[in-house]
Design an enzyme around this catalytic site. Structure first.
Site, PDB file in Angstrom:
ATOM      1  N   PHE A  32       0.872  -1.170   0.000  1.00 50.61           N
ATOM      2  CA  PHE A  32       0.000   0.000   0.000  1.00 50.61           C
ATOM      3  C   PHE A  32       0.911   1.221   0.000  1.00 50.61           C
ATOM      4  O   PHE A  32       1.673   1.433   0.949  1.00 50.61           O
ATOM      5  CB  PHE A  32      -0.913  -0.001   1.228  1.00 50.61           C
ATOM      6  CG  PHE A  32      -1.769   1.243   1.333  1.00 50.61           C
ATOM      7  CD1 PHE A  32      -2.885   1.397   0.538  1.00 50.61           C
ATOM      8  CD2 PHE A  32      -1.442   2.252   2.229  1.00 50.61           C
ATOM      9  CE1 PHE A  32      -3.682   2.541   0.629  1.00 50.61           C
ATOM     10  CE2 PHE A  32      -2.227   3.396   2.337  1.00 50.61           C
ATOM     11  CZ  PHE A  32      -3.345   3.536   1.528  1.00 50.61           C
ATOM     12  N   TRP A  70       0.354  -4.596   2.734  1.00 53.91           N
ATOM     13  CA  TRP A  70      -1.020  -4.682   2.234  1.00 53.91           C
ATOM     14  C   TRP A  70      -1.737  -5.818   2.952  1.00 53.91           C
ATOM     15  O   TRP A  70      -1.238  -6.940   3.008  1.00 53.91           O
ATOM     16  CB  TRP A  70      -1.042  -4.927   0.732  1.00 53.91           C
ATOM     17  CG  TRP A  70      -2.443  -4.990   0.192  1.00 53.91           C
ATOM     18  CD1 TRP A  70      -3.260  -6.072   0.144  1.00 53.91           C
ATOM     19  CD2 TRP A  70      -3.198  -3.907  -0.337  1.00 53.91           C
ATOM     20  NE1 TRP A  70      -4.483  -5.744  -0.382  1.00 53.91           N
ATOM     21  CE2 TRP A  70      -4.477  -4.407  -0.690  1.00 53.91           C
ATOM     22  CE3 TRP A  70      -2.936  -2.552  -0.559  1.00 53.91           C
ATOM     23  CZ2 TRP A  70      -5.467  -3.608  -1.254  1.00 53.91           C
ATOM     24  CZ3 TRP A  70      -3.920  -1.755  -1.113  1.00 53.91           C
ATOM     25  CH2 TRP A  70      -5.171  -2.286  -1.469  1.00 53.91           C
ATOM     26  N   GLY A  73      -7.983  -7.639   3.991  1.00 50.44           N
ATOM     27  CA  GLY A  73      -8.999  -7.447   5.016  1.00 50.44           C
ATOM     28  C   GLY A  73     -10.193  -6.726   4.442  1.00 50.44           C
ATOM     29  O   GLY A  73     -10.368  -6.655   3.225  1.00 50.44           O
ATOM     30  N   ASP A 159     -12.443  11.165  12.579  1.00 51.56           N
ATOM     31  CA  ASP A 159     -13.346  10.591  11.574  1.00 51.56           C
ATOM     32  C   ASP A 159     -13.439   9.089  11.804  1.00 51.56           C
ATOM     33  O   ASP A 159     -12.949   8.293  10.993  1.00 51.56           O
ATOM     34  CB  ASP A 159     -12.858  10.901  10.157  1.00 51.56           C
ATOM     35  CG  ASP A 159     -13.865  10.446   9.102  1.00 51.56           C
ATOM     36  OD1 ASP A 159     -15.016  10.106   9.464  1.00 51.56           O
ATOM     37  OD2 ASP A 159     -13.504  10.420   7.907  1.00 51.56           O
TER      38      ASP A 159
END
Length: 264
Positions: A32, A70, A73, A159
């Site tokens: 990622f 990565w 999930g 958030d």
């Protein structure tokens, strides 16, 4: 991105609001990648709050690329937010002196009720037309801002939407997307999570897993912050001409304001 990793890597956009996240694949390796992540990411990785940070590289133009493991999930569903692991992980985040020290070193200043009200009033001036319930809500925020002052400021994610909770295939839980993190009253995160996802009759039990009691003071603070955040959500969607979402949050604001009469 290709020149960083070398030949043979396939790089694809990985979604996200900024468009700066990518998935890179080569044979059995998957990474990622993100451009210009905060240095905060290294501490989050060390604390096990986000997937493991593998390396960081600075490009000639000043951009910084980070690579994380990565994970195969999935995001949590709204119905899964009662999971005890969420309360435990959020409690650990809010208690972490390492996270707090890092945000302070990065120059973050505490988010206070006065700063939030100033932000809201700036948006009202920009909109020019202010709906009556927002005017009522702002009056409430100003009236209660001194009542809900809280000296214990922590690192807040800001958030805690269910889409930002990642569960790996080996049942490891992570909270991702930390670009908006602030130093603030923990009631900011707690109010959002409880009001959005947890039935009122489960608040005390959920908070015991997090590590606190449901006091009148905490209720007042969570109520104040959820009103403020909901107003900002109305303006956020208004700026983007998203009328259905704007209307949803305006109606949510009406519901939350009703509680003002019996919380205070």
């Amino acid at each position: 991105m290709e020149h960083i990793l070398g030949k043979g890597w396939k790089i694809m956009p990985a979604g996200g609001a900024t468009g700066e996240a990518y998935q890179a694949k080569y044979e059995d390796q998957t990474l990622f990648l993100k451009r210009n992540s905060s240095p905060f990411l290294a501490v989050l990785s060390a604390e096990g709050i986000v997937p493991k940070l593998l390396w960081t590289k600075r490009l000639g133009n000043g951009d910084v690329i980070t690579a994380q493991k990565w994970l195969n999930g999935r995001e949590l569903k709204a119905s899964e937010m009662l999971n005890d692991g969420i309360g435990r992980l959020l409690g650990r985040i809010h208690k972490s002196s390492e996270l707090l020290d890092m945000l302070k070193r990065l120059g973050k200043q505490p988010l206070t009720p006065d700063l939030i009200i100033d932000d809201i009033e700036t948006k009202i001036q920009a909109e020019q037309v202010c709906p009556p319930k927002i005017k009522e809500a702002v009056r409430y925020l100003k009236l209660q801002k001194n009542v809900i002052q809280h000296d214990d400021k922590v690192v807040c994610h800001c958030d805690v939407n269910h889409n930002n909770w990642l569960l790996s295939e080996t049942n490891e839980l992570y909270l991702i997307d930390w670009d908006g993190a602030m130093i603030a009253d923990p009631a900011l995160d707690l109010g959002m999570l409880l009001y959005w996802y947890i039935p009122r009759e489960n608040w005390s039990k959920w908070l015991s897993t997090y590590g606190v009691e449901l006091t009148v003071d905490l209720q007042r603070r969570m109520h104040w912050y959820i009103i403020a955040q909901t107003i900002l959500s109305v303006f956020w969607h208004s700026e983007r001409k998203q009328e259905a979402e704007k209307e949803y949050w305006y109606n949510f604001l009406k519901q939350v304001l009703q509680e003002s009469y019996y919380i205070n």
